[in-house]
Design an enzyme around this catalytic site. Sequence first.
Site, PDB file in Angstrom:
ATOM      1  N   ARG A 149       0.816  -1.205   0.000  1.00 28.34           N
ATOM      2  CA  ARG A 149       0.000   0.000   0.000  1.00 28.34           C
ATOM      3  C   ARG A 149       0.861   1.272   0.000  1.00 28.34           C
ATOM      4  O   ARG A 149       0.332   2.356  -0.113  1.00 28.34           O
ATOM      5  CB  ARG A 149      -0.793   0.069   1.300  1.00 28.34           C
TER       6      ARG A 149
ATOM      7  N   ARG B  94     -21.722  -0.515  -0.219  1.00 28.46           N
ATOM      8  CA  ARG B  94     -21.116  -1.809   0.100  1.00 28.46           C
ATOM      9  C   ARG B  94     -21.505  -2.251   1.517  1.00 28.46           C
ATOM     10  O   ARG B  94     -21.578  -1.440   2.429  1.00 28.46           O
ATOM     11  CB  ARG B  94     -19.587  -1.666   0.002  1.00 28.46           C
TER      12      ARG B  94
HETATM   13  P1  ADP Z   1     -10.119  -1.093   1.064  1.00 30.77           P
HETATM   14  O1  ADP Z   1     -11.532  -1.402   0.762  1.00 30.77           O
HETATM   15  O2  ADP Z   1      -9.868   0.296   1.538  1.00 30.77           O
HETATM   16  O3  ADP Z   1      -9.158  -1.562   0.012  1.00 30.77           O
HETATM   17  P2  ADP Z   1      -8.978  -2.961   2.988  1.00 30.77           P
HETATM   18  O4  ADP Z   1      -9.908  -3.972   3.488  1.00 30.77           O
HETATM   19  O5  ADP Z   1      -7.919  -3.362   2.023  1.00 30.77           O
HETATM   20  O6  ADP Z   1      -9.893  -1.823   2.396  1.00 30.77           O
HETATM   21  O7  ADP Z   1      -8.257  -2.208   4.199  1.00 30.77           O
HETATM   22  C1  ADP Z   1      -8.975  -1.655   5.278  1.00 30.77           C
HETATM   23  C2  ADP Z   1      -8.017  -0.898   6.183  1.00 30.77           C
HETATM   24  O8  ADP Z   1      -7.010  -1.785   6.688  1.00 30.77           O
HETATM   25  C3  ADP Z   1      -7.226   0.222   5.512  1.00 30.77           C
HETATM   26  O9  ADP Z   1      -7.941   1.425   5.460  1.00 30.77           O
HETATM   27  C4  ADP Z   1      -5.996   0.308   6.410  1.00 30.77           C
HETATM   28  O10 ADP Z   1      -6.282   0.980   7.615  1.00 30.77           O
HETATM   29  C5  ADP Z   1      -5.745  -1.140   6.759  1.00 30.77           C
HETATM   30  N1  ADP Z   1      -4.815  -1.804   5.804  1.00 30.77           N
HETATM   31  C6  ADP Z   1      -5.108  -2.852   4.983  1.00 30.77           C
HETATM   32  N2  ADP Z   1      -4.033  -3.218   4.263  1.00 30.77           N
HETATM   33  C7  ADP Z   1      -3.017  -2.379   4.631  1.00 30.77           C
HETATM   34  C8  ADP Z   1      -1.659  -2.224   4.232  1.00 30.77           C
HETATM   35  N3  ADP Z   1      -1.101  -3.025   3.302  1.00 30.77           N
HETATM   36  N4  ADP Z   1      -0.939  -1.244   4.823  1.00 30.77           N
HETATM   37  C9  ADP Z   1      -1.478  -0.438   5.750  1.00 30.77           C
HETATM   38  N5  ADP Z   1      -2.739  -0.514   6.166  1.00 30.77           N
HETATM   39  C10 ADP Z   1      -3.520  -1.467   5.622  1.00 30.77           C
END
Ligand code: ADP
Length: 215
Positions: A88, A127
């Site tokens: 990310r 969603r």
């Molecule tokens: P989205 O629908 O935003 O893609 P995710 O389910 O991937 O949602 O992620 C939800 C939350 O989990 C993010 O907003 C962040 O806070 C945290 N998160 C997930 N993956 C990462 C990552 N690789 N690095 C940092 N934070 C993460």
Amino acid sequence: MKLILLGAPGAGKGTVAKMLTKIDGAVQISTGDILRGAVQAGTELGKEAEAYMKRGDLVPDELIMGIMEKRLQAPDCEKGFLLDGFPRTIAQADALKALLARLGIELDMAVNIDVPREVILDRLTTRRTCANPKCQAIYNVKSSPPKQEGVCDKCGSPVVQREDETEAAISHRLQTYSEKTAPLIGFYEKEGLLLNVSATSSDAVIAAIQAKLGL
Ligand code: ADP
Ligand code: ZN
């Protein structure tokens, strides 16, 4: 296949990853699902991650790399993996590159799912997600509601709006995406690994990936 799925929140990374697991047995690894599971289970990791997630901020890179270093060495990754929501940040992408080199793993490509902003906003506000941490099935109140309102088709648990899917948290997540995650598109282009797909249908994304991989 060993893929990274890039794209804004709501671009359909999770849906595409789930569809790809059926093609060749590769596993989906969603850092968001892992973190939400940890928050609900009340583990140390969950306690550290919770506040960041609620605000729509990224969880610190070190926590994420700790999770991924272990996860990528689990035996189920041997057949391949679909990274959904990771990396990310450029720091995570650099750390992943070093980790994969150390483990002797080669990526096939990084797929950027490019979806217009209006579509993203509409999808995120409509969603709904299964509250069961082991399930986390995704629904949409307009386009794919559960058969019985508020109840997961797969496991019968409540289907809810995620805490980070309020309007304020969504716009913060989208801004975080533009600032921290969008630069990964250029990173993987330089690595010669980028496949850019502009499509709002997951079937079209799958078809583009299969064509590129010759499947
Ligand atoms: P989205 O629908 O935003 O893609 P995710 O389910 O991937 O949602 O992620 C939800 C939350 O989990 C993010 O907003 C962040 O806070 C945290 N998160 C997930 N993956 C990462 C990552 N690789 N690095 C940092 N934070 C993460
Ligand atoms: Zn469920």
